[in-house]
Motif scaffolding. Structure first.
Motif, short mmCIF file in Angstrom:
data_model
loop_
_atom_site.label_atom_id
_atom_site.label_comp_id
_atom_site.label_asym_id
_atom_site.label_seq_id
_atom_site.Cartn_x
_atom_site.Cartn_y
_atom_site.Cartn_z
N GLY A 174 -21.13 -16.85 41.36
CA GLY A 174 -21.80 -17.85 40.56
C GLY A 174 -22.37 -17.34 39.25
N HIS A 175 -21.95 -16.14 38.84
CA HIS A 175 -22.54 -15.59 37.61
C HIS A 175 -22.02 -16.30 36.37
CE1 HIS A 175 -18.81 -13.38 36.77
NE2 HIS A 175 -18.81 -13.01 38.04
N GLY A 176 -22.64 -15.98 35.25
CA GLY A 176 -22.27 -16.60 33.99
C GLY A 176 -20.99 -16.02 33.41
N ALA A 177 -20.42 -16.75 32.47
CA ALA A 177 -19.19 -16.30 31.81
C ALA A 177 -18.80 -17.29 30.73
CB ALA A 177 -18.05 -16.17 32.83
N PHE A 178 -17.89 -16.87 29.88
CA PHE A 178 -17.20 -17.78 28.98
C PHE A 178 -15.90 -18.16 29.70
CE2 PHE A 178 -20.23 -16.30 25.99
CZ PHE A 178 -20.30 -17.26 24.99
#
Length: 564
Positions: A172-176
């Motif tokens: 569930g981590h952030g990303a582009f």
């Protein structure tokens, strides 16, 4: 709230999964459906309590309408009517406070300070002491961090790291994010910088003008404004510490809302907008409208956290399973930074956010049964059930005690099934082991983190794209997190009417006023609007906020080293 609260450390701990366990000790359907609540609560005298969840995106339901909720009701006699946010969070919570009409249980998310200031929660200390052995086991090491100014505990933070850490293969981590078809057409290039990412989207859009595609979309609705304001810290190579970045050598906290990275980010969106590639409605759409756009097949890219867009990515995944030709509309996560020499920090280290949680309100008629329900959820047997489901139906156990799922079981785990079974409603917001945790027998708490399950869940298209990037999991593309004992700084508790809380409130007001102007203005006016924004931002006591945050960071570092 972010599901990345408690992610952490490194993949080396995957070795813990090799721990063998006796097959006779594994929970089966009979054990999980008949396990007694830890304090002897029985199924007689069934009751229904109401929980309001300050996060939108799910439909209201009674927990006993799901398989998991019914099993817990059989154990405890307790059913919960789950009600989710519709509209504005602050307005909803403000109405509750003004009327004094609260549900028995409340998850106020970003409005938790208002709820605390209103005295809506009851203290839990005596209840935990008398009826919460599992709460003590799971949360005990963090009790001092969970206490309010008066020394009492009023709510339980959502999820705690238990056992060994297992990185989320597709977490569930952030990303582009970018559509897979964009990468395929470009020949699966290595994308590391913001400029490379934007060029990738521009080039695809240019070649497909007739498809009426949106280059990028963002989210600004209510407390979710961070989707638009957070990217600069990640572009600089920092994890989500909220309003600050914390230097790993000096441990000094610095705000970034008005720094050069934020200017570069907003100027990038400004140019995208001028080129007709940015969705202007990003500043007026609500969460549901945002999710609908992500599933429309028309949006090429966006920044966000995996937990927040799961309602969209799961739908796209289900579609692609039914029709592999639609796989190109699914999204792929990229660890984008400002320059190639910056180490990304999208995967969060383990931590505990003490300014989010679930609490029992003053309207609860029987707090004992509610705390017993929470405590019962935290047994190993129930954490296994809530994570894996029922043996023989949603998972199996091999002769070495390893949990796994058959291809048939994986196939039936659609969004609709997860709703009916209860996985969707019990995957977050409750007192629970964090998804990166392990069970006592060495298996992963979250099936998706079990290597056997992740690998079997991959489609032919998944394997193809992972192979193109020479990785085994999606998270392999991202750097392992550094140890940050204070993480997350956004989870630090602020006192009522404290200078820190006032700073955050005013900062939010200013950014929500100026960021839309900065993105939507014509490029020739961007610098003048930026100067105007900086002038307003400069009126805040940012130095004081940074000093306070730095002190909190160093305090937690001392605690981690064995101090008090």
């Amino acid at each position: 709230m972010r599901k990345t609260l408690l992610l952490g450390l490194t993949a080396v701990m995957l070795t813990s999964l090799a721990t063998a366990c006796s097959k006779s000790n594994e929970p089966d359907k009979a054990a999980t459906s008949t396990a007694a609540a830890t304090q002897g609560t029985t199924a007689k005298d069934k009751v229904t309590y109401t929980i309001f969840n300050g996060v939108a995106g799910s439909k209201d339901v009674n927990t006993n309408q799901t398989t998991l909720g019914k099993a817990l009701e059989d154990q405890t006699g307790v059913n919960f009517k789950l009600e989710f946010l519709v509209g504005d969070l602050k307005t909803k919570i403000g109405t509750m406070i003004a009327s004094g009409d609260y549900p028995e249980v409340l998850i106020p998310d970003a409005a938790i300070e208002e709820v605390m200031n209103a005295g809506a929660f009851i203290p839990l200390d005596e209840l935990i002491d008398k009826y919460g052995p599992n709460i003590k086991r799971v949360y005990g090491d963090f009790f001092n961090r969970m206490k309010a100014k008066d020394g009492k505990i009023y709510y339980l933070p959502i999820a705690v790291q238990v056992g060994k850490f297992i990185p989320e293969p597709d977490g569930g981590h952030g990303a582009f994010w970018v559509q897979r078809r964009v990468l395929e057409e470009a020949g699966y290039p290595t994308i590391k910088t913001l400029d490379q990412y934007i060029k990738l989207i521009k080039d695809y859009r240019e070649k497909h003008k007739s498809e009426d595609l949106t280059g990028m979309v963002s989210l600004t609705h209510d407390w979710r404004f961070f989707v638009t304001s957070n990217p600069p810290m990640h572009l600089m190579g920092y994890p989500n510490d909220g309003n600050v970045t914390v230097d790993l050598k000096t441990f000094e906290a610095k705000t970034y809302a008005a720094n050069d990275a934020t200017k570069t980010w907003l100027k990038t969106l400004n140019q995208l907008n001028a080129d007709g590639l940015f969705d202007k409605a990003s500043f007026v759409d609500n969460y549901d409208q945002y999710i609908a756009k992500l599933t429309s097949h028309k949006v090429l890219g966006f920044f966000d956290y995996g937990w927040q867009v799961a309602n969209a990515t799961n739908v796209l995944k289900d579609e692609a399973r039914q029709d592999p030709t639609k796989d190109g509309y699914r999204y792929f996560k990229l660890p984008v930074t400002m320059s190639e020499n910056i180490k990304d920090a999208y995967i969060d280290p383990p931590g505990l956010a003490t300014n989010r949680g679930i609490g029992i309100t003053t309207k609860a008629k029987d707090p004992v049964r509610i705390i017993q329900y929470f405590d019962n959820m935290l047994t190993e047997e129930n954490q296994t059930m809530l994570g894996w489901g029922i043996k023989g139906e949603t998972y199996e156990v091999n002769d070495k005690g390893r949990y796994y799922r058959t291809p048939e079981q994986i196939t039936k785990l659609t969004e609709a099934f997860n709703e009916k079974f209860g996985f969707k409603y019990y995957n977050w917001n409750w007192p629970m082991y964090n998804t990166t945790s392990t069970l006592a027998n060495g298996n992963a708490r979250a099936p998706g983190n079990q290597p056997e399950v992740f690998e079997l869940d991959l489609t032919a298209k998944d394997k193809e794209i992972l192979g193109k990037y020479k990785i085994k999991t999606y998270s392999d593309l991202f750097a392992s997190p550094d140890d940050r004992p204070w993480f997350p700084a956004w989870g630090f508790t602020k006192g009522q009417n404290s200078p820190e809380l006032i700073w955050e409130t005013k900062k939010d007001e200013i950014t929500k006023k100026y960021f839309p102007k900065l993105v939507l203005s014509t490029p020739d006016k961007f610098d003048s609007v930026w100067d105007e924004f900086n002038k307003e931002f400069g009126k805040l006591d940012t130095a004081g906020y940074e000093k306070w945050t730095t002190a909190e960071v160093k305090k937690l570092i001392d605690i981690a080293k064995g101090g008090k």
